[in-house]
Design a protein around this motif. Structure first.
Motif: not given
Length: 386
Positions: A33, A67, A84, A87, A120
């Motif tokens: 990740f 996450p 993590v 996103e 990642q």
């Protein structure tokens, strides 16, 4: 004459120093990740590009936590090393460049885009070959294999080896020897050398009695893959080993090599039992040299490993005479990226203490008599030289 002794499975804790017998592939991306490499705040860099320096703190992410989503370019999440990255974040500003007061993070020093993120798959993609078959398993390799979940490893099977010393003059090392006796040193030097290869050999000792020698050698030939003998192969009246090995069905491949030390070296194979026999002269330097010149390369080839070819720079002028290849004890020194060897004085093949002061043997071939300081010459390492 190398042999393949097959393969076996061993727990990862017992695998260091063994030879890998399988390819190791990544079972997922490395890293798996987008991973923060610093403690700080995670942001989307577009806010910095638009001149924003203050961010509403929306939470805290620890390493190992699931996450989270940033949610807004005006927000940030405090993030710890190893966590993590959200996103919808693409940059981590380390705490040293941030002041947090009243739930607002003020960026004192704008970072570069994508800073402090280990992305990642940036190391390896899923399915990538990480470690090749026939490679040495090092502590670093253990870490790689643990990371892909390999609790059991397939490794090359090591041969079963017996070290056999001969001679009535040899006594146990915890014994006070009589004036005409010496303690068994060769067997323990060989034992130590084999232990560095992950092999724990069987130790046997033979007095100079033909019947005892015949009985114990017959047993060892049937039970072991390799015999390493020390002593009993020269021309003395009690050097019975070659004769008895022949009686037991061992085919002699050669006896005597044009070298010093170690000239009386004997090598043979019992084809029915598939036992390989290295019979070294009994003098310490002869045994030690021939182990590294002949047995060690044979073992590496049998395990599918390359045999290293080392060269060193002579640190002095040397001269030799005669028709024998000379293996001269030497100590090495590193200087400005080069390895220089200087000779260690040895008092013949029986001088054991000089071996402890040496890093290996420089090899001088008899086609020449004079070798000059600064020349490159082959080197047989007996210690790790790197």
């Amino acid at each position: 004459q190398s042999r393949d002794y097959g393969e076996e499975w061993v727990p990862i804790r017992d695998a260091t120093g063994r030879i890998l017998a399988e390819d190791i592939h990544a079972d997922r991306d490395f890293p798996p990740f987008n991973r923060s490499t610093k403690d700080g705040i995670a942001i989307h860099y577009s806010a910095i590009e638009q001149g924003q320096t203050d961010f509403q703190v929306a939470g805290v992410l620890a390493a190992g936590a699931p996450p989270r989503v940033l949610g807004s370019a005006t927000s940030c999440i405090e993030i710890m090393t190893g966590a993590v990255v959200p996103e919808d974040a693409n940059t981590v500003v380390m705490y040293e460049d941030v002041v947090i007061e009243g739930g607002i993070a003020h960026v004192k020093k704008p970072p570069l885009k994508s800073a402090n993120i280990h992305f990642q798959g940036s190391d390896e993609k899923m399915g990538a070959l990480l470690l090749q078959r026939n490679s040495l398993i090092t502590p670093a390799a253990i870490g790689v294999m643990a990371s892909v979940g390999k609790s059991l490893l397939r490794v090359k099977q090591l041969p079963g080896i017996s070290i056999i010393s001969t001679g009535r003059e040899l006594v146990q090392i915890d014994t006070s020897p009589l004036p005409h006796q010496i303690r068994r040193s060769n067997a323990y030097a060989l034992f130590s050398a084999l232990s560095k290869e992950g092999i724990i050999p069987l130790l046997l000792h033979l007095d100079d009695d033909k019947d005892i020698i015949r009985q114990k050698l017959a047993y060892a030939i049937q039970e072991m893959d390799v015999l390493l003998l020390s002593g009993g192969v020269s021309r003395g009246k009690f050097d019975f080993i070659p004769e008895i090995l022949s009686e037991l069905g061992v085919d002699m491949i050669f006896h005597k090599v044009k070298q010093r030390p170690g000239k009386p070296f004997w090598f043979g194979i019992h084809h029915a039992a598939k036992t390989v026999i290295f019979s070294f002269p009994g003098n310490p330097a002869s045994t030690f040299a021939n182990y590294h010149i002949y047995f060690k390369p044979w073992l590496l080839k049998s395990l599918g490993m390359p045999v290293p070819e080392n060269h060193v720079i002579l640190g002095e002028n040397l001269s030799i005479q005669g028709e024998l290849t000379r293996f001269i004890r030497a100590r090495i020194q590193w200087s400005s990226g080069t390895i220089t060897a200087t000779t260690v004085h040895g008092n013949g093949s029986g001088d054991l203490t000089s071996l402890a002061r040496s890093d290996g043997f420089i090899q001088l071939d008899p086609e020449r008599q004079n070798f000059k300081k600064g020349e490159l010459v082959p080197f047989i390492a007996t210690n790790n030289i790197v």
